[in-house]
Design a protein around this motif. Structure first.
Motif, PDB file in Angstrom:
ATOM      1  N   ALA A  84     -41.662   9.653 125.706  1.00  0.00           N
ATOM      2  CA  ALA A  84     -42.051   8.294 125.323  1.00  0.00           C
ATOM      3  C   ALA A  84     -42.374   7.452 126.551  1.00  0.00           C
ATOM      4  CB  ALA A  84     -40.940   7.639 124.498  1.00  0.00           C
ATOM      5  N   LEU A  85     -41.568   7.586 127.603  1.00  0.00           N
ATOM      6  CA  LEU A  85     -41.846   6.847 128.839  1.00  0.00           C
ATOM      7  C   LEU A  85     -43.199   7.225 129.429  1.00  0.00           C
ATOM      8  CD1 LEU A  85     -38.447   6.692 130.781  1.00  0.00           C
ATOM      9  CD2 LEU A  85     -39.603   4.884 129.510  1.00  0.00           C
ATOM     10  N   ILE A  88     -45.821   5.385 127.257  1.00  0.00           N
ATOM     11  CA  ILE A  88     -45.833   3.929 127.376  1.00  0.00           C
ATOM     12  C   ILE A  88     -46.296   3.488 128.762  1.00  0.00           C
ATOM     13  CG2 ILE A  88     -44.392   1.847 127.372  1.00  0.00           C
ATOM     14  CD1 ILE A  88     -42.587   3.384 125.314  1.00  0.00           C
ATOM     15  N   LEU A  89     -45.755   4.110 129.790  1.00  0.00           N
ATOM     16  CA  LEU A  89     -46.021   3.669 131.159  1.00  0.00           C
ATOM     17  C   LEU A  89     -47.237   4.333 131.803  1.00  0.00           C
ATOM     18  CD1 LEU A  89     -42.322   3.647 132.431  1.00  0.00           C
ATOM     19  CD2 LEU A  89     -43.647   1.733 131.523  1.00  0.00           C
ATOM     20  N   ARG A 167     -51.547   5.451 121.548  1.00  0.00           N
ATOM     21  CA  ARG A 167     -50.619   6.185 122.411  1.00  0.00           C
ATOM     22  C   ARG A 167     -49.430   5.314 122.813  1.00  0.00           C
ATOM     23  NH1 ARG A 167     -49.945   7.768 127.988  1.00  0.00           N
ATOM     24  NH2 ARG A 167     -49.335   9.948 128.033  1.00  0.00           N
ATOM     25  N   LYS A 168     -49.704   4.086 123.245  1.00  0.00           N
ATOM     26  CA  LYS A 168     -48.617   3.192 123.656  1.00  0.00           C
ATOM     27  C   LYS A 168     -47.774   2.761 122.461  1.00  0.00           C
ATOM     28  CE  LYS A 168     -50.667   1.583 127.930  1.00  0.00           C
ATOM     29  NZ  LYS A 168     -50.009   2.568 128.735  1.00  0.00           N
ATOM     30  N   THR A 169     -48.427   2.522 121.324  1.00  0.00           N
ATOM     31  CA  THR A 169     -47.691   2.128 120.116  1.00  0.00           C
ATOM     32  C   THR A 169     -46.741   3.240 119.682  1.00  0.00           C
ATOM     33  OG1 THR A 169     -49.545   0.754 119.397  1.00  0.00           O
ATOM     34  CG2 THR A 169     -47.931   1.372 117.723  1.00  0.00           C
ATOM     35  N   GLY A 171     -45.734   5.615 121.516  1.00  0.00           N
ATOM     36  CA  GLY A 171     -44.756   5.799 122.588  1.00  0.00           C
ATOM     37  C   GLY A 171     -43.518   4.952 122.337  1.00  0.00           C
ATOM     38  N   VAL A 172     -43.753   3.715 121.908  1.00  0.00           N
ATOM     39  CA  VAL A 172     -42.635   2.819 121.590  1.00  0.00           C
ATOM     40  C   VAL A 172     -41.872   3.348 120.374  1.00  0.00           C
ATOM     41  CG1 VAL A 172     -42.020   0.478 120.830  1.00  0.00           C
ATOM     42  CG2 VAL A 172     -43.715   0.795 122.638  1.00  0.00           C
ATOM     43  N   VAL A 173     -42.622   3.839 119.358  1.00  0.00           N
ATOM     44  CA  VAL A 173     -41.974   4.413 118.174  1.00  0.00           C
ATOM     45  C   VAL A 173     -41.140   5.634 118.570  1.00  0.00           C
ATOM     46  CG1 VAL A 173     -42.390   5.578 115.971  1.00  0.00           C
ATOM     47  CG2 VAL A 173     -43.698   3.535 116.555  1.00  0.00           C
ATOM     48  N   LEU A 175     -39.893   6.256 121.470  1.00  0.00           N
ATOM     49  CA  LEU A 175     -38.752   5.747 122.238  1.00  0.00           C
ATOM     50  C   LEU A 175     -37.656   5.259 121.291  1.00  0.00           C
ATOM     51  CD1 LEU A 175     -37.722   5.169 125.118  1.00  0.00           C
ATOM     52  CD2 LEU A 175     -38.769   2.914 124.927  1.00  0.00           C
ATOM     53  N   ALA A 176     -38.054   4.554 120.235  1.00  0.00           N
ATOM     54  CA  ALA A 176     -37.078   4.064 119.256  1.00  0.00           C
ATOM     55  C   ALA A 176     -36.390   5.227 118.542  1.00  0.00           C
ATOM     56  CB  ALA A 176     -37.767   3.150 118.242  1.00  0.00           C
TER      57      ALA A 176
END
Length: 191
Positions: A84-85, A88-89, A167-169, A171-173, A175-176
């Motif tokens: 996920a990191l 996101i990053l 991808r970023k969205t 990624g946050v999901v 991560l959650a």
């Protein structure tokens, strides 16, 4: 045989949500960019074999090597956390210079048949008949194969900007999901 279509539908929906193959499209595209080729059939078959084998011998195997389900889930949550990191990053943590394909690792395991899927299978086994779980796994793998096979078309449809947002969205999901998996299992390490 205890086939029950209602059970199969329930198990299938649970597995579909946990596997989240639609949410992994950005990861699949990213893996294809890094490694060149993703073999959809190989990844799907490997994931199916991993899930079915784990369904039958998972808990006993973990006990044999001295790992409880909670430790396994926490380890899997950490893998998902780092993936996920990366999403996101926009950084790259996992570096494997020798692999020419990511079909088995990290796609089949841990993305499709990861710790979340494994722990879900163990809990489903305590509630449902095994043959219904196997059918639900096979149905989910067919969907997984279809999504993997059409990931390049989906990538073209979304475009570079759309893919970046997705991808970023996701990624946050992801991560959650990793945090939830960690939080729900870390307590079990101290009991």
């Amino acid at each position: 045989m205890n086939f029950d279509f209602k059970e199969i539908a329930t198990i299938g929906m649970v597995l579909f949500a946990v596997i989240d193959i639609v949410g992994t499209i950005p990861i699949v595209v990213d893996l294809r960019t890094k490694h060149g080729h993703i073999d959809s059939g190989k990844a799907s078959i490997a994931a199916a074999i991993i899930m079915i084998v784990f369904l039958f011998i998972g808990e006993e195997f973990l006990k044999l090597i001295g790992i409880d389900v909670h430790s396994f889930a926490v380890a899997g949550s950490l893998v998902l956390f780092f993936l996920a990191l990366e999403m996101i990053l926009g950084i790259r943590i996992y570096r494997d210079g020798e692999a020419s394909s990511a079909s088995i690792v990290p796609l089949a395991f841990p993305l499709i048949a990861g710790a979340g899927t494994m722990t879900t299978l163990l809990s489903l086994r305590s509630q449902f008949y095994v043959e219904n779980i196997v059918v639900a796994i096979i149905l989910n793998i067919i969907v997984v194969y279809g999504v993997l096979k059409s990931s390049s078309k989906i990538e073209k449809m979304l475009g570079k900007t759309g893919l970046g947002v997705v991808r970023k969205t996701f990624g946050v999901v992801l991560l959650a999901i990793a945090v939830k998996l960690f939080a729900s299992n870390v307590k079990g390490l101290f009991i």
